[in-house]
Motif scaffolding. Structure first.
Motif, short mmCIF file in Angstrom:
data_model
loop_
_atom_site.label_atom_id
_atom_site.label_comp_id
_atom_site.label_asym_id
_atom_site.label_seq_id
_atom_site.Cartn_x
_atom_site.Cartn_y
_atom_site.Cartn_z
N ASP A 9 96.88 30.88 -32.15
CA ASP A 9 97.55 30.07 -33.17
C ASP A 9 99.05 30.00 -32.93
O ASP A 9 99.66 28.93 -33.06
N ILE A 10 99.65 31.12 -32.57
CA ILE A 10 101.08 31.14 -32.29
C ILE A 10 101.40 30.26 -31.09
O ILE A 10 102.37 29.49 -31.11
N LEU A 12 99.71 27.61 -29.97
CA LEU A 12 99.58 26.21 -30.32
C LEU A 12 100.74 25.73 -31.20
O LEU A 12 101.23 24.62 -31.04
N ARG A 13 101.19 26.57 -32.11
CA ARG A 13 102.33 26.20 -32.94
C ARG A 13 103.60 26.07 -32.11
O ARG A 13 104.42 25.19 -32.36
N MET A 14 103.76 26.95 -31.11
CA MET A 14 104.93 26.86 -30.24
C MET A 14 104.89 25.57 -29.42
O MET A 14 105.92 24.91 -29.23
N LYS A 16 103.40 22.74 -30.29
CA LYS A 16 103.71 21.64 -31.20
C LYS A 16 105.20 21.60 -31.52
O LYS A 16 105.77 20.52 -31.68
N MET A 17 105.82 22.76 -31.62
CA MET A 17 107.23 22.83 -31.97
C MET A 17 108.10 22.32 -30.81
O MET A 17 109.19 21.80 -31.04
#
Length: 92
Positions: A9-10, A12-14, A16-17
């Motif tokens: 999850d971390i 994928l969020r990175m 996207k960021m």
């Protein structure tokens, strides 16, 4: 496997960021680099037409391959085991 979920999850969020600012900044630099508003319009029209053509090709390839391969054609739905899916519904 569940202990790796937070790391995924971390990650994928990175991603996207990072992706959105890169795309926006590259668009801003490209438009600023062209300078002439007429040339920007031509570039936009070419980009839009390229997008439409490639999308139509992708749709055609998908439809043709689905009709030729026919995924799931031999599956007998009456013989499938029916199970309780409430745990999947709750997590979704």
């Amino acid at each position: 496997q569940s202990f790796l979920q937070p790391f995924g999850d971390i990650f994928l969020r990175m991603i996207k960021m990072i992706v959105v600012p890169i795309i926006v900044s590259s668009l801003i630099v490209a438009v600023a680099g062209v300078g002439d508003l007429k040339a920007v319009g031509k570039l936009g029209a070419k980009s839009l037409s390229y997008f439409v053509v490639v999308t139509m090709i992708a749709i055609a390839v998908g439809l043709i391959s689905a009709n030729v391969i026919q995924p799931g054609a031999g599956v007998n739905m009456n013989n499938l085991e029916q199970t309780d899916i409430s745990t999947y519904v709750d997590t979704a």
